[in-house]
Structure formats: structure tokens, C-alpha cells
Design a protein around this motif. Structure first.
Motif, PDB file in Angstrom:
ATOM      1  N   GLY A  54       8.603  22.168 -38.999  1.00  0.00           N
ATOM      2  CA  GLY A  54       8.403  22.863 -40.267  1.00  0.00           C
ATOM      3  C   GLY A  54       8.977  22.140 -41.459  1.00  0.00           C
ATOM      4  N   HIS A  55       9.953  21.271 -41.224  1.00  0.00           N
ATOM      5  CA  HIS A  55      10.527  20.535 -42.350  1.00  0.00           C
ATOM      6  C   HIS A  55       9.488  19.670 -43.059  1.00  0.00           C
ATOM      7  CE1 HIS A  55      10.872  17.744 -38.967  1.00  0.00           C
ATOM      8  NE2 HIS A  55      10.741  16.795 -39.871  1.00  0.00           N
ATOM      9  N   LYS A  56       8.361  19.425 -42.406  1.00  0.00           N
ATOM     10  CA  LYS A  56       7.320  18.606 -43.029  1.00  0.00           C
ATOM     11  C   LYS A  56       6.633  19.319 -44.193  1.00  0.00           C
ATOM     12  CE  LYS A  56       6.355  15.638 -39.124  1.00  0.00           C
ATOM     13  NZ  LYS A  56       5.341  15.040 -38.272  1.00  0.00           N
ATOM     14  N   ILE A  57       6.826  20.649 -44.304  1.00  0.00           N
ATOM     15  CA  ILE A  57       6.213  21.362 -45.421  1.00  0.00           C
ATOM     16  C   ILE A  57       7.261  21.786 -46.455  1.00  0.00           C
ATOM     17  CG2 ILE A  57       4.237  22.150 -44.063  1.00  0.00           C
ATOM     18  CD1 ILE A  57       5.591  24.965 -44.114  1.00  0.00           C
ATOM     19  N   ARG A  58       8.405  21.117 -46.465  1.00  0.00           N
ATOM     20  CA  ARG A  58       9.452  21.442 -47.441  1.00  0.00           C
ATOM     21  C   ARG A  58       9.016  21.133 -48.861  1.00  0.00           C
ATOM     22  NH1 ARG A  58      14.612  18.369 -45.197  1.00  0.00           N
ATOM     23  NH2 ARG A  58      13.061  16.736 -45.399  1.00  0.00           N
ATOM     24  N   ASN A  59       8.200  20.113 -49.037  1.00  0.00           N
ATOM     25  CA  ASN A  59       7.711  19.762 -50.370  1.00  0.00           C
ATOM     26  C   ASN A  59       6.466  20.594 -50.664  1.00  0.00           C
ATOM     27  OD1 ASN A  59       6.512  18.660 -52.632  1.00  0.00           O
ATOM     28  ND2 ASN A  59       6.750  16.547 -51.972  1.00  0.00           N
ATOM     29  N   PRO A  60       6.545  21.544 -51.619  1.00  0.00           N
ATOM     30  CA  PRO A  60       5.409  22.425 -51.878  1.00  0.00           C
ATOM     31  C   PRO A  60       4.180  21.715 -52.428  1.00  0.00           C
ATOM     32  CG  PRO A  60       7.138  22.821 -53.497  1.00  0.00           C
ATOM     33  CD  PRO A  60       7.688  21.861 -52.478  1.00  0.00           C
ATOM     34  N   ASP A  61       4.343  20.481 -52.911  1.00  0.00           N
ATOM     35  CA  ASP A  61       3.217  19.740 -53.479  1.00  0.00           C
ATOM     36  C   ASP A  61       2.593  18.748 -52.509  1.00  0.00           C
ATOM     37  OD1 ASP A  61       3.584  21.004 -56.006  1.00  0.00           O
ATOM     38  OD2 ASP A  61       5.254  19.638 -56.379  1.00  0.00           O
ATOM     39  N   ALA A  62       3.177  18.596 -51.317  1.00  0.00           N
ATOM     40  CA  ALA A  62       2.660  17.634 -50.336  1.00  0.00           C
ATOM     41  C   ALA A  62       1.311  18.094 -49.779  1.00  0.00           C
ATOM     42  CB  ALA A  62       3.659  17.459 -49.199  1.00  0.00           C
ATOM     43  N   ASP A  63       0.451  17.141 -49.492  1.00  0.00           N
ATOM     44  CA  ASP A  63      -0.874  17.464 -48.948  1.00  0.00           C
ATOM     45  C   ASP A  63      -0.778  18.287 -47.668  1.00  0.00           C
ATOM     46  OD1 ASP A  63      -2.226  16.190 -51.005  1.00  0.00           O
ATOM     47  OD2 ASP A  63      -2.460  14.300 -49.897  1.00  0.00           O
ATOM     48  N   ILE A  64       0.185  17.933 -46.797  1.00  0.00           N
ATOM     49  CA  ILE A  64       0.302  18.662 -45.534  1.00  0.00           C
ATOM     50  C   ILE A  64       0.678  20.127 -45.777  1.00  0.00           C
ATOM     51  CG2 ILE A  64       2.701  18.037 -45.080  1.00  0.00           C
ATOM     52  CD1 ILE A  64       1.815  17.833 -42.071  1.00  0.00           C
ATOM     53  N   THR A  65       1.528  20.372 -46.779  1.00  0.00           N
ATOM     54  CA  THR A  65       1.908  21.744 -47.116  1.00  0.00           C
ATOM     55  C   THR A  65       0.700  22.520 -47.607  1.00  0.00           C
ATOM     56  OG1 THR A  65       4.105  20.973 -47.750  1.00  0.00           O
ATOM     57  CG2 THR A  65       3.466  23.166 -48.504  1.00  0.00           C
ATOM     58  N   LEU A  66      -0.031  21.930 -48.522  1.00  0.00           N
ATOM     59  CA  LEU A  66      -1.206  22.600 -49.082  1.00  0.00           C
ATOM     60  C   LEU A  66      -2.249  22.878 -48.002  1.00  0.00           C
ATOM     61  CD1 LEU A  66      -1.463  20.529 -52.387  1.00  0.00           C
ATOM     62  CD2 LEU A  66      -0.471  22.804 -52.076  1.00  0.00           C
ATOM     63  N   CYS A  67      -2.436  21.945 -47.077  1.00  0.00           N
ATOM     64  CA  CYS A  67      -3.396  22.142 -45.979  1.00  0.00           C
ATOM     65  C   CYS A  67      -2.935  23.257 -45.041  1.00  0.00           C
ATOM     66  CB  CYS A  67      -3.587  20.855 -45.193  1.00  0.00           C
ATOM     67  SG  CYS A  67      -4.513  19.597 -46.078  1.00  0.00           S
ATOM     68  N   CYS A  68      -1.660  23.260 -44.685  1.00  0.00           N
ATOM     69  CA  CYS A  68      -1.141  24.282 -43.773  1.00  0.00           C
ATOM     70  C   CYS A  68      -1.268  25.677 -44.368  1.00  0.00           C
ATOM     71  CB  CYS A  68       0.317  23.998 -43.418  1.00  0.00           C
ATOM     72  SG  CYS A  68       0.526  22.614 -42.291  1.00  0.00           S
ATOM     73  N   LYS A  69      -1.057  25.795 -45.674  1.00  0.00           N
ATOM     74  CA  LYS A  69      -1.144  27.109 -46.316  1.00  0.00           C
ATOM     75  C   LYS A  69      -2.571  27.639 -46.359  1.00  0.00           C
ATOM     76  CE  LYS A  69       2.996  27.060 -49.121  1.00  0.00           C
ATOM     77  NZ  LYS A  69       3.513  27.234 -50.484  1.00  0.00           N
ATOM     78  N   GLN A  70      -3.546  26.764 -46.183  1.00  0.00           N
ATOM     79  CA  GLN A  70      -4.941  27.189 -46.196  1.00  0.00           C
ATOM     80  C   GLN A  70      -5.406  27.735 -44.848  1.00  0.00           C
ATOM     81  OE1 GLN A  70      -7.449  24.085 -47.744  1.00  0.00           O
ATOM     82  NE2 GLN A  70      -6.245  23.895 -49.612  1.00  0.00           N
ATOM     83  N   ILE A  71      -4.634  27.521 -43.797  1.00  0.00           N
ATOM     84  CA  ILE A  71      -5.012  28.007 -42.471  1.00  0.00           C
ATOM     85  C   ILE A  71      -4.862  29.524 -42.452  1.00  0.00           C
ATOM     86  CG2 ILE A  71      -4.479  27.953 -40.009  1.00  0.00           C
ATOM     87  CD1 ILE A  71      -3.382  25.095 -40.484  1.00  0.00           C
ATOM     88  N   ASN A  72      -5.929  30.214 -42.117  1.00  0.00           N
ATOM     89  CA  ASN A  72      -5.944  31.674 -42.097  1.00  0.00           C
ATOM     90  C   ASN A  72      -5.412  32.176 -40.761  1.00  0.00           C
ATOM     91  OD1 ASN A  72      -6.395  34.316 -42.740  1.00  0.00           O
ATOM     92  ND2 ASN A  72      -8.599  34.236 -42.406  1.00  0.00           N
ATOM     93  N   THR A  73      -4.238  32.819 -40.796  1.00  0.00           N
ATOM     94  CA  THR A  73      -3.615  33.339 -39.578  1.00  0.00           C
ATOM     95  C   THR A  73      -3.060  34.737 -39.837  1.00  0.00           C
ATOM     96  OG1 THR A  73      -1.443  32.454 -40.135  1.00  0.00           O
ATOM     97  CG2 THR A  73      -2.884  31.034 -38.868  1.00  0.00           C
ATOM     98  N   HIS A  74      -2.879  35.494 -38.771  1.00  0.00           N
ATOM     99  CA  HIS A  74      -2.259  36.814 -38.890  1.00  0.00           C
ATOM    100  C   HIS A  74      -0.742  36.705 -38.926  1.00  0.00           C
ATOM    101  CE1 HIS A  74      -5.947  39.074 -38.458  1.00  0.00           C
ATOM    102  NE2 HIS A  74      -6.281  38.278 -37.440  1.00  0.00           N
TER     103      HIS A  74
END
Length: 70
Positions: free
Chosen positions: A4-24
Motif C-alpha cells: 500500500g505504500h506505493k499509493i502514498r503519493n496522491p498524484d502518482a499514476d498508480i494511485t490514480l489507477c487504483c482509485k478507479q477500481i470499483n470495489t465494495h
């Protein structure tokens, strides 16, 4: 989300991609949750519970700045 530390930067591409995944449900596994800054904490929390801490500017104004001044 493992590493999860890979999404610490809110502007990183990986963070933005992960936030787009639709999950419950969202879970983060990381060994370094808030090692460097409150901005990183916000990014992790916003992934797990989108919007709970407000937008980043709101979080910074209402929490980060008072914590740093305190």
C-alpha cells in the motif's frame, strides 16, 4: 492492496489507477503507513474510504496545518 505504500503519493499514476477500481471493500497492507507525511496518510485513507477526510486541500487546511502548528 498489497504494498500500500506505493499509493502514498496522491498524484502518482498508480494511485490514480487504483482509485478507479470499483470495489465494495478496500484493504491496504503496508509496513510503512505514515512514515513521511500527513499527505501520505490522507492518500492511504482516501483509497480505503474515499472522501471521508475531504479533499486533500481541505484535509491540509483542517488537520495537517493545525497538527504542524501544535
Amino acid at each position: 492492496l498489497d504494498e500500500g505504500h506505493k499509493i502514498r503519493n496522491p498524484d502518482a499514476d498508480i494511485t490514480l489507477c487504483c482509485k478507479q477500481i470499483n470495489t465494495h471493500h478496500r484493504i491496504i497492507l503496508t509496513g510503512t503507513p505514515i512514515q513521511n507525511s500527513l499527505k501520505e496518510l490522507w492518500s492511504l485513507m482516501d483509497f480505503v474510504y474515499p472522501g471521508k477526510l475531504g479533499t486533500l486541500p481541505v484535509f491540509q487546511r483542517e488537520f495537517e496545518v493545525p497538527i504542524q502548528l501544535g
